[in-house]
Design a protein around this motif. Structure first.
Motif, PDB file in Angstrom:
ATOM      1  N   GLY A  45      -5.553  22.053  40.770  1.00  0.00           N
ATOM      2  CA  GLY A  45      -4.786  22.612  39.751  1.00  0.00           C
ATOM      3  C   GLY A  45      -4.173  23.953  40.041  1.00  0.00           C
ATOM      4  N   ALA A  46      -4.313  24.743  41.310  1.00  0.00           N
ATOM      5  CA  ALA A  46      -3.371  25.890  41.199  1.00  0.00           C
ATOM      6  C   ALA A  46      -1.402  25.188  41.065  1.00  0.00           C
ATOM      7  N   SER A  47      -1.085  24.382  41.653  1.00  0.00           N
ATOM      8  CA  SER A  47       0.161  23.955  41.479  1.00  0.00           C
ATOM      9  C   SER A  47       0.731  24.120  39.963  1.00  0.00           C
ATOM     10  N   ARG A  48       0.126  23.495  39.547  1.00  0.00           N
ATOM     11  CA  ARG A  48       0.224  23.505  37.614  1.00  0.00           C
ATOM     12  C   ARG A  48      -0.206  25.360  37.554  1.00  0.00           C
ATOM     13  N   GLU A  49      -0.933  25.988  37.622  1.00  0.00           N
ATOM     14  CA  GLU A  49      -1.344  27.049  36.997  1.00  0.00           C
ATOM     15  C   GLU A  49       0.091  28.066  37.550  1.00  0.00           C
ATOM     16  N   LEU A  50       0.630  28.118  38.757  1.00  0.00           N
ATOM     17  CA  LEU A  50       1.489  28.945  38.712  1.00  0.00           C
ATOM     18  C   LEU A  50       2.752  27.872  38.937  1.00  0.00           C
ATOM     19  N   TYR A  51       2.888  27.105  38.260  1.00  0.00           N
ATOM     20  CA  TYR A  51       3.696  26.361  37.756  1.00  0.00           C
ATOM     21  C   TYR A  51       3.868  27.292  35.918  1.00  0.00           C
ATOM     22  N   ASP A  52       3.008  26.748  34.829  1.00  0.00           N
ATOM     23  CA  ASP A  52       3.199  27.188  34.780  1.00  0.00           C
ATOM     24  C   ASP A  52       2.827  28.701  33.971  1.00  0.00           C
ATOM     25  N   ALA A  53       2.772  29.774  34.959  1.00  0.00           N
ATOM     26  CA  ALA A  53       2.755  30.951  34.945  1.00  0.00           C
ATOM     27  C   ALA A  53       4.274  31.779  35.254  1.00  0.00           C
ATOM     28  N   LEU A  54       5.358  30.474  36.273  1.00  0.00           N
ATOM     29  CA  LEU A  54       6.614  31.233  36.881  1.00  0.00           C
ATOM     30  C   LEU A  54       7.536  31.545  34.376  1.00  0.00           C
ATOM     31  N   THR A  55       8.203  32.315  34.655  1.00  0.00           N
ATOM     32  CA  THR A  55       9.177  32.377  33.783  1.00  0.00           C
ATOM     33  C   THR A  55      10.437  31.833  34.501  1.00  0.00           C
ATOM     34  N   GLY A  56      10.969  31.699  35.142  1.00  0.00           N
ATOM     35  CA  GLY A  56      12.069  31.379  36.401  1.00  0.00           C
ATOM     36  C   GLY A  56      12.258  30.056  36.821  1.00  0.00           C
ATOM     37  N   PRO A  57      13.330  29.792  36.798  1.00  0.00           N
ATOM     38  CA  PRO A  57      13.550  28.570  37.001  1.00  0.00           C
ATOM     39  C   PRO A  57      12.973  27.882  38.588  1.00  0.00           C
ATOM     40  N   LYS A  58      12.310  26.528  37.286  1.00  0.00           N
ATOM     41  CA  LYS A  58      11.042  26.198  38.123  1.00  0.00           C
ATOM     42  C   LYS A  58      11.022  24.284  38.520  1.00  0.00           C
ATOM     43  N   HIS A  59      10.493  23.730  39.637  1.00  0.00           N
ATOM     44  CA  HIS A  59      10.406  22.665  39.428  1.00  0.00           C
ATOM     45  C   HIS A  59       9.277  21.815  39.442  1.00  0.00           C
ATOM     46  N   LEU A  60       8.154  21.140  38.843  1.00  0.00           N
ATOM     47  CA  LEU A  60       7.270  20.952  39.209  1.00  0.00           C
ATOM     48  C   LEU A  60       7.372  19.094  40.007  1.00  0.00           C
ATOM     49  N   VAL A  61       6.571  18.889  40.800  1.00  0.00           N
ATOM     50  CA  VAL A  61       7.066  17.588  41.312  1.00  0.00           C
ATOM     51  C   VAL A  61       5.663  17.092  41.603  1.00  0.00           C
ATOM     52  N   ARG A  62       5.161  15.749  41.342  1.00  0.00           N
ATOM     53  CA  ARG A  62       3.960  15.200  40.692  1.00  0.00           C
ATOM     54  C   ARG A  62       3.493  14.652  42.122  1.00  0.00           C
ATOM     55  N   PHE A  63       2.366  14.205  42.541  1.00  0.00           N
ATOM     56  CA  PHE A  63       2.050  13.241  43.484  1.00  0.00           C
ATOM     57  C   PHE A  63       0.928  12.171  43.745  1.00  0.00           C
TER      58      PHE A  63
END
Length: 144
Positions: free
Chosen positions: A79-97
């Motif tokens: 869950g840490a990847s999603r938690e970090l992604y959700d907390a970021l306010t700047g440009p971000k990209h989440l890649v699922r595997f």
């Protein structure tokens, strides 16, 4: 073990970890390999240092575009990847595997080619956007 670490008893903690490592050669090898980068011999000191690696208080100030990978079955930080992604306010990209792709678990060990393809595709896209020129084939991706 966390409570034992938090107790602050360095000698006792190092003794318990040392005993466990002495009984399991594979675990000891893994510990040595993972600890080597830090140059810290004491398990207590190492885990105390690593526990300081927390971006929670500064995550809102991160402005560098980030690519965050998120594999199914992450055993160390679920869950840490999603938690970090959700907390970021700047440009971000989440890649699922996914497990269905064969690219699950920590560091996507059985799906390295897929991991590398997705990461390099994202890098190609970011670099093309940054220079405005695009890739040699005009698709945003370098092909061979």
């Amino acid at each position: 073990m966390v409570d034992f670490l938090l107790s602050g008893d360095r000698a006792a903690f190092d003794r318990v970890i040392g005993d466990a490592l002495a009984q399991d050669g594979a675990l000891a090898a893994t510990w040595r390999r993972r600890a080597k980068a830090y140059g810290i011999d004491s398990p207590f000191d190492l885990l105390t240092e690593v526990s300081r690696y927390d971006v929670t208080s500064v995550v809102g100030r991160i402005t560098t575009p980030l690519l965050i990978t998120d594999p199914d079955g992450e055993p160390f930080w679920p869950g840490a990847s999603r938690e970090l992604y959700d907390a970021l306010t700047g440009p971000k990209h989440l890649v699922r595997f996914t497990e269905a792709e064969g690219a699950h678990l920590h560091c996507e060990p059985m799906g390295r080619a897929l991991f590398e393809q997705r990461v390099f595709d994202r890098l190609d896209d970011r670099l093309a956007a940054a220079d405005g020129a695009g890739s040699p084939n005009g698709s945003g991706r370098v092909t061979h």
